[in-house]
Write a protein that holds these residues in place. Structure first.
Motif, PDB file in Angstrom:
ATOM      1  N   ALA A   1      33.817  22.462   7.175  1.00  0.00           N
ATOM      2  CA  ALA A   1      32.465  22.978   7.647  1.00  0.00           C
ATOM      3  C   ALA A   1      31.956  22.207   8.941  1.00  0.00           C
ATOM      4  O   ALA A   1      31.705  22.698   9.833  1.00  0.00           O
ATOM      5  N   ALA A   2      32.934  21.021   9.625  1.00  0.00           N
ATOM      6  CA  ALA A   2      32.649  20.411  10.418  1.00  0.00           C
ATOM      7  C   ALA A   2      33.415  20.829  11.692  1.00  0.00           C
ATOM      8  O   ALA A   2      33.201  21.533  12.996  1.00  0.00           O
TER       9      ALA A   2
ATOM     10  N   PHE B   1      33.001  11.063   8.861  1.00  0.00           N
ATOM     11  CA  PHE B   1      32.979  11.395   7.708  1.00  0.00           C
ATOM     12  C   PHE B   1      33.895  12.181   6.270  1.00  0.00           C
ATOM     13  O   PHE B   1      35.162  11.324   6.551  1.00  0.00           O
ATOM     14  N   HIS B   2      32.876  12.670   5.087  1.00  0.00           N
ATOM     15  CA  HIS B   2      33.767  12.611   3.954  1.00  0.00           C
ATOM     16  C   HIS B   2      34.513  13.804   4.830  1.00  0.00           C
ATOM     17  O   HIS B   2      34.597  15.318   5.160  1.00  0.00           O
TER      18      HIS B   2
ATOM     19  N   LYS C   1      35.439  16.136   1.989  1.00  0.00           N
ATOM     20  CA  LYS C   1      34.796  17.880   1.916  1.00  0.00           C
ATOM     21  C   LYS C   1      34.459  18.045   2.845  1.00  0.00           C
ATOM     22  O   LYS C   1      34.462  19.256   2.996  1.00  0.00           O
ATOM     23  N   ASP C   2      33.814  17.601   4.293  1.00  0.00           N
ATOM     24  CA  ASP C   2      33.319  18.036   5.252  1.00  0.00           C
ATOM     25  C   ASP C   2      34.406  17.968   6.112  1.00  0.00           C
ATOM     26  O   ASP C   2      33.542  19.414   7.285  1.00  0.00           O
TER      27      ASP C   2
ATOM     28  N   PHE D   1      25.286  16.203  11.036  1.00  0.00           N
ATOM     29  CA  PHE D   1      26.058  15.793   9.811  1.00  0.00           C
ATOM     30  C   PHE D   1      26.077  14.303   9.499  1.00  0.00           C
ATOM     31  O   PHE D   1      26.491  12.873   8.868  1.00  0.00           O
TER      32      PHE D   1
END
Length: 176
Positions: free
Chosen positions: A41-42, A34-35, A37-38, A7
């Protein structure tokens, strides 16, 4: 490390990580930009790495099974309350052969707020019909001690070699 690299984020130092470990991984990610929206996924990337690389090496401390056996012989109800997911928790319990010792377990996805919130401990006690004043909670992180104290449960700190939270950090949390 791999999640931060993927990321494009700077990896936290060990001391930063040590201070943050416990509530959940997303707290660490948020602190490092970190955003939101991630998040999914993260989290998926972290768990994929964790299960493929670390989970297969998971081992209990030598005194774990004898201690659990003794507690059960003495008539104690035993539970596991964690900021890990229910899926992770069930995998741990199965892999480590703990099922016969555990009366109740609560994972992070069963409550709105994770430790240091007391919600998970209160839910576990409710499931087995035990009052907080009749329980004790053993934890190796400051968040464990904070959660137990907030719930009105006797808080016991255990300092294991290699733990992210040092003895000094645990003592500052004020276990009983």
């Amino acid at each position: 490390c791999e999640v931060f690299r993927k990321f494009g984020k700077k990896k936290p130092s060990f001391e930063e990580y040590r201070k943050l470990i416990g509530p959940n991984y997303w707290v660490i990610y948020e602190k490092h930009g970190f955003h939101p929206k991630d998040k999914a996924a993260a989290d998926a990337l972290f768990h994929g790495i964790f299960y493929s690389k670390r989970f297969r090496h998971l081992k209990l401390f030598r005194d774990a099974i004898p201690t659990l056996r003794r507690l059960k012989e003495k008539g104690f109800l035993v539970g596991i309350v964690t900021n890990q997911s229910r899926k992770s928790l069930d995998m741990y319990i199965t892999k480590c052969g703990l099922k016969k010792f555990i009366d109740v377990s609560v994972g992070r996805d069963e409550v709105k707020k994770q430790k240091p919130s007391a919600q998970c401990l209160i839910l576990a006690l409710k499931k087995v019909g035990v009052l907080p004043k009749n329980a004790f909670y053993v934890g190796d992180q400051t968040f464990d001690i904070q959660a137990a104290k907030s719930a009105g449960i006797f808080a016991v700190a255990i300092n294991r070699k290699g733990s992210y939270h040092t003895r000094k950090m645990l003592e500052r949390a004020g276990p009983d």
